[in-house]
Scaffold this motif. Sequence first.
Motif, PDB file in Angstrom:
ATOM      1  N   THR A 161       0.651  -1.200  -0.004  1.00  0.00           N
ATOM      2  CA  THR A 161      -0.158  -0.099   0.121  1.00  0.00           C
ATOM      3  C   THR A 161       0.898   1.236  -0.020  1.00  0.00           C
ATOM      4  O   THR A 161       2.009   1.146   0.282  1.00  0.00           O
ATOM      5  CB  THR A 161      -0.779   0.024   1.454  1.00  0.00           C
ATOM      6  N   ASP A 162       0.287   2.315  -0.550  1.00  0.00           N
ATOM      7  CA  ASP A 162       1.196   3.575  -0.443  1.00  0.00           C
ATOM      8  C   ASP A 162       1.224   4.414   0.767  1.00  0.00           C
ATOM      9  O   ASP A 162       1.946   4.990   0.977  1.00  0.00           O
ATOM     10  CB  ASP A 162       0.328   4.564  -1.463  1.00  0.00           C
ATOM     11  N   ILE A 163       0.174   3.861   1.777  1.00  0.00           N
ATOM     12  CA  ILE A 163       0.110   4.488   2.996  1.00  0.00           C
ATOM     13  C   ILE A 163       0.309   3.236   4.081  1.00  0.00           C
ATOM     14  O   ILE A 163      -0.638   2.187   3.699  1.00  0.00           O
ATOM     15  CB  ILE A 163      -0.933   5.245   3.410  1.00  0.00           C
ATOM     16  N   LEU A 164       1.362   3.321   5.047  1.00  0.00           N
ATOM     17  CA  LEU A 164       1.429   2.112   5.831  1.00  0.00           C
ATOM     18  C   LEU A 164       1.385   2.588   7.347  1.00  0.00           C
ATOM     19  O   LEU A 164       2.056   3.466   7.758  1.00  0.00           O
ATOM     20  CB  LEU A 164       2.817   1.754   5.663  1.00  0.00           C
ATOM     21  N   LEU A 165       0.370   2.318   8.164  1.00  0.00           N
ATOM     22  CA  LEU A 165       0.229   2.602   9.512  1.00  0.00           C
ATOM     23  C   LEU A 165       0.822   1.338  10.281  1.00  0.00           C
ATOM     24  O   LEU A 165       0.233   0.346  10.048  1.00  0.00           O
ATOM     25  CB  LEU A 165      -1.345   2.765   9.767  1.00  0.00           C
ATOM     26  N   LEU A 166       1.696   1.579  11.292  1.00  0.00           N
ATOM     27  CA  LEU A 166       2.073   0.689  11.819  1.00  0.00           C
ATOM     28  C   LEU A 166       2.256   1.055  13.592  1.00  0.00           C
ATOM     29  O   LEU A 166       2.534   2.196  13.916  1.00  0.00           O
ATOM     30  CB  LEU A 166       3.530   0.407  11.592  1.00  0.00           C
ATOM     31  N   ASP A 167       1.397   0.068  14.193  1.00  0.00           N
ATOM     32  CA  ASP A 167       1.413   0.298  15.808  1.00  0.00           C
ATOM     33  C   ASP A 167       2.404  -0.303  16.407  1.00  0.00           C
ATOM     34  O   ASP A 167       2.485  -1.812  16.587  1.00  0.00           O
ATOM     35  CB  ASP A 167      -0.064  -0.251  16.220  1.00  0.00           C
ATOM     36  N   GLU A 168       3.446   0.556  16.946  1.00  0.00           N
ATOM     37  CA  GLU A 168       4.625  -0.102  17.567  1.00  0.00           C
ATOM     38  C   GLU A 168       5.320  -1.316  16.945  1.00  0.00           C
ATOM     39  O   GLU A 168       5.325  -2.507  17.341  1.00  0.00           O
ATOM     40  CB  GLU A 168       4.195  -0.590  19.145  1.00  0.00           C
ATOM     41  N   PRO A 169       5.643  -1.186  15.619  1.00  0.00           N
ATOM     42  CA  PRO A 169       6.393  -2.174  14.861  1.00  0.00           C
ATOM     43  C   PRO A 169       7.729  -2.551  15.418  1.00  0.00           C
ATOM     44  O   PRO A 169       8.002  -3.815  15.179  1.00  0.00           O
ATOM     45  CB  PRO A 169       6.518  -1.786  13.624  1.00  0.00           C
ATOM     46  N   THR A 170       8.375  -2.190  16.536  1.00  0.00           N
ATOM     47  CA  THR A 170       9.427  -2.503  17.011  1.00  0.00           C
ATOM     48  C   THR A 170       9.446  -3.278  18.379  1.00  0.00           C
ATOM     49  O   THR A 170      10.355  -3.805  18.946  1.00  0.00           O
ATOM     50  CB  THR A 170      10.432  -1.421  17.068  1.00  0.00           C
ATOM     51  N   THR A 171       8.077  -3.533  18.857  1.00  0.00           N
ATOM     52  CA  THR A 171       7.903  -4.098  20.189  1.00  0.00           C
ATOM     53  C   THR A 171       8.499  -5.743  19.893  1.00  0.00           C
ATOM     54  O   THR A 171       8.437  -6.009  18.917  1.00  0.00           O
ATOM     55  CB  THR A 171       6.413  -4.504  20.359  1.00  0.00           C
ATOM     56  N   TYR A 172       9.137  -6.259  20.772  1.00  0.00           N
ATOM     57  CA  TYR A 172       9.580  -7.681  20.948  1.00  0.00           C
ATOM     58  C   TYR A 172      10.926  -7.703  20.138  1.00  0.00           C
ATOM     59  O   TYR A 172      11.691  -8.611  20.136  1.00  0.00           O
ATOM     60  CB  TYR A 172       8.804  -8.699  20.217  1.00  0.00           C
ATOM     61  N   LEU A 173      11.333  -6.753  19.263  1.00  0.00           N
ATOM     62  CA  LEU A 173      12.525  -6.694  18.610  1.00  0.00           C
ATOM     63  C   LEU A 173      13.764  -6.497  19.542  1.00  0.00           C
ATOM     64  O   LEU A 173      13.791  -5.175  20.247  1.00  0.00           O
ATOM     65  CB  LEU A 173      12.537  -5.843  17.427  1.00  0.00           C
ATOM     66  N   ASP A 174      14.901  -7.013  19.018  1.00  0.00           N
ATOM     67  CA  ASP A 174      16.226  -6.487  20.027  1.00  0.00           C
ATOM     68  C   ASP A 174      16.672  -5.281  19.233  1.00  0.00           C
ATOM     69  O   ASP A 174      16.180  -5.030  18.089  1.00  0.00           O
ATOM     70  CB  ASP A 174      17.234  -7.574  19.737  1.00  0.00           C
ATOM     71  N   ILE A 175      17.765  -4.625  19.806  1.00  0.00           N
ATOM     72  CA  ILE A 175      18.045  -3.241  19.338  1.00  0.00           C
ATOM     73  C   ILE A 175      18.364  -3.434  17.694  1.00  0.00           C
ATOM     74  O   ILE A 175      18.232  -2.445  17.023  1.00  0.00           O
ATOM     75  CB  ILE A 175      19.187  -2.877  19.886  1.00  0.00           C
ATOM     76  N   CYS A 176      19.046  -4.561  17.454  1.00  0.00           N
ATOM     77  CA  CYS A 176      19.568  -4.664  15.960  1.00  0.00           C
ATOM     78  C   CYS A 176      18.179  -4.723  14.925  1.00  0.00           C
ATOM     79  O   CYS A 176      18.212  -3.930  14.063  1.00  0.00           O
ATOM     80  CB  CYS A 176      20.482  -5.819  15.833  1.00  0.00           C
ATOM     81  N   HIS A 177      17.501  -5.520  15.465  1.00  0.00           N
ATOM     82  CA  HIS A 177      16.340  -5.591  14.703  1.00  0.00           C
ATOM     83  C   HIS A 177      15.458  -4.446  14.270  1.00  0.00           C
ATOM     84  O   HIS A 177      14.658  -4.185  13.548  1.00  0.00           O
ATOM     85  CB  HIS A 177      15.433  -6.946  15.047  1.00  0.00           C
ATOM     86  N   GLN A 178      15.304  -3.600  15.512  1.00  0.00           N
ATOM     87  CA  GLN A 178      14.578  -2.402  15.542  1.00  0.00           C
ATOM     88  C   GLN A 178      15.253  -1.673  14.541  1.00  0.00           C
ATOM     89  O   GLN A 178      14.486  -0.932  13.864  1.00  0.00           O
ATOM     90  CB  GLN A 178      14.683  -1.742  17.040  1.00  0.00           C
ATOM     91  N   ILE A 179      16.373  -1.528  14.624  1.00  0.00           N
ATOM     92  CA  ILE A 179      17.238  -0.659  13.686  1.00  0.00           C
ATOM     93  C   ILE A 179      16.798  -0.898  12.086  1.00  0.00           C
ATOM     94  O   ILE A 179      16.428  -0.260  11.261  1.00  0.00           O
ATOM     95  CB  ILE A 179      18.591  -0.443  13.965  1.00  0.00           C
ATOM     96  N   GLU A 180      16.920  -2.601  12.088  1.00  0.00           N
ATOM     97  CA  GLU A 180      16.641  -2.928  10.645  1.00  0.00           C
ATOM     98  C   GLU A 180      15.279  -2.701  10.142  1.00  0.00           C
ATOM     99  O   GLU A 180      15.250  -2.294   9.172  1.00  0.00           O
ATOM    100  CB  GLU A 180      16.979  -4.414  10.647  1.00  0.00           C
ATOM    101  N   VAL A 181      14.229  -2.809  11.177  1.00  0.00           N
ATOM    102  CA  VAL A 181      13.032  -2.512  10.497  1.00  0.00           C
ATOM    103  C   VAL A 181      12.708  -0.993  10.448  1.00  0.00           C
ATOM    104  O   VAL A 181      12.150  -0.874   9.174  1.00  0.00           O
ATOM    105  CB  VAL A 181      12.199  -3.060  11.815  1.00  0.00           C
TER     106      VAL A 181
END
Lengths: 272, 349
Positions: A161-181
Amino acid sequence: MTDSHTLVAEHVRLGYGDRTVVDGLDLAVPPGRITTIVGANACGKSTLLRALSRLLAPSSGQVVLDGKAVHTQPTKAVARTMGLLPQSPIAPEGIAVADLVARGRSPHQRMLARWAVADERAVEEALELTGTTDLVDRAVDELSGGQRQRVWIAMALAQQTDILLLDEPTTYLDICHQIEVLDLLTDLNRSRGTTIVMVLHDLNLAARYADHLVAMCGGRLLASGTPEEVLTADAVEQVFGLRSQVVSDPVSGKPMVLPIGRHHAVSPATPA
Amino acid sequence: MSASPTTRPAPSALRLGRRRRAASRRRAAAVLGLLVLALFAVSLMVGQTFYGPGEVWRVILGQEVPGASFTVGTLRLPRAVLGLVAGAALGMAGVTFQTMLRNPLASPDIIGISAGASAAAVVGIVVLRVDEALVSGLAIVAALATALVIYLLAYRDGVLGTRLILIGIGIAAMLDSVVAYVIVRAAAWDLQVAMRWLTGSLNGATWGVVLPLVLAAVVLMPALLGQARQLELLQHGDDTASALGVRVERTRLTVIVAAVALIAFATAAAGPIAFVAFLAGPIAARIVGAGGSLMVPAALTGSLLVLAADLAGQHLFGTRYPVGVITGVLGAPYLVYLLIRTNRAGGSL
Ligand SMILES: Nc1ncnc2c1ncn2[C@@H]1O[C@H](COP(=O)(O)OP(=O)(O)OP(=O)(O)O)[C@@H](O)[C@H]1O
Ligand SMILES: [Mg+2]
């Protein structure tokens, strides 16, 4: 390009039953930009995203997508323009990763229509971008929290989609994966002009990755603008009731919040 | 990228996996279908007199076969069709509810919808003395009303869950006692008919009873199947489903009305056959696996359960038991198991 989609909340009042959670909120999502929403628990961030994604009808005011009230538009058409990753999505028991991510293609499919090459590509790309290609045949409920979160993001990406809404997409992720996402979402924004709206709890990451930062407090919009404008020690105190010092992030040059607790301060700190 | 269309790239792991799972689901469903067919055939062949497949087939084709025409055509065929269709209706409606409410306990026979249909049918027959056609009508109205009452009592800010199940169990108990009361009060009431309304039975099978159910199934099952994909997406929660383009409220309403009507027709014809709606979905899920719609496999499993239980009830024991007694004996332990499991997990229902 895709930054022509406009999404605006006009003086919306949102609530559940008789309880009003968000009252008279105005928000114009900047097209083709990354907007991050910050605010204390239970201040209405998820509720706002629900309204933007047209799940929750405002009791007054309206959400306008591309000039038309989003609630009057056909659900499937909206779903081809705007995707949502909810805060706690649910996976049916035993479903495989590939089958779950493939469900992101639903709004693009007609009844009984065949699975097309474009669908296949979208799913493969989403898996690759989120680093979940190796998990395709695993059951979603057997994954770790972080793996599962990336699978959910893949499902949202597969929707293209051209618009993407994400509610806390980084929960559960370690710091490396947070940055990656967050890097991945930035890539998506830069290369395709995808408009991104996300709720983040980490103020420093929110400031670093936002073009536009929105601070919410008690169902209202406290401040919005560039991270530099919004993220001040005053704002942090108002939103979270927390004294802090705001400095410049040596890596990104964006504002960075250093909370002042009751312990561990070297010298009696004086907030800026 | 100038690959000619004849040298398509090898299918990816993604594609292979999805295909493999879809094929295995289809295979499992096909096996279920064959089993149902076999049981259906056996139901027509065995009884006090055995008739071979050839004779049965000729009766079905409408030819006159001495003896078999009456026994198979008038007695066994309506009974087998009733078992087949009622089982399918209960299975499909049951798994629809379980999927929609994301809870195996949320099947219509546990939460009181079957009990509503059955109470209305009993009151209609015993107290109001209406004829068969009207009984179905009454059962449907009552089942829909029961569903509405449960929904209204359980609805709180759009959250449906444990509350709904607990309220439903309470209402089921109330309605069951209505059935028992009416039956006990009725004067010349034979046990067979009473059993039909207490646990469900195929003994009342005549074409007059079976046809309304068959017609209802022909209309309602496609209606439900048309919502299968949306229902799958609803499993992810309303937020995700809506974001994926599902009209949440509309889908839910269509699905509830169609499933409740199926239950009502099946119950009006065969009584509240115990636990079939409750068992069919979980058994089907075990057999075909996750990832696709369970509606068809659960319908087949429902038929399988009813046909097998009726055969067993008729022929395996010294006395004849109505089908609901057998399914009840099968279903009760599973119910207990589910309750123990949720209790252990410390979770809610
Ligand atoms: N489905 C619901 N029904 C009733 N009330 C709800 C519902 N969802 C949220 N609320 C209430 O609305 C208020 C705002 O909730 P919301 O989920 O929007 O907060 P949030 O800002 O996303 O919080 P968090 O940071 O914890 O995710 C809360 O008081 C919450 O209890
Ligand atoms: Mg939230």
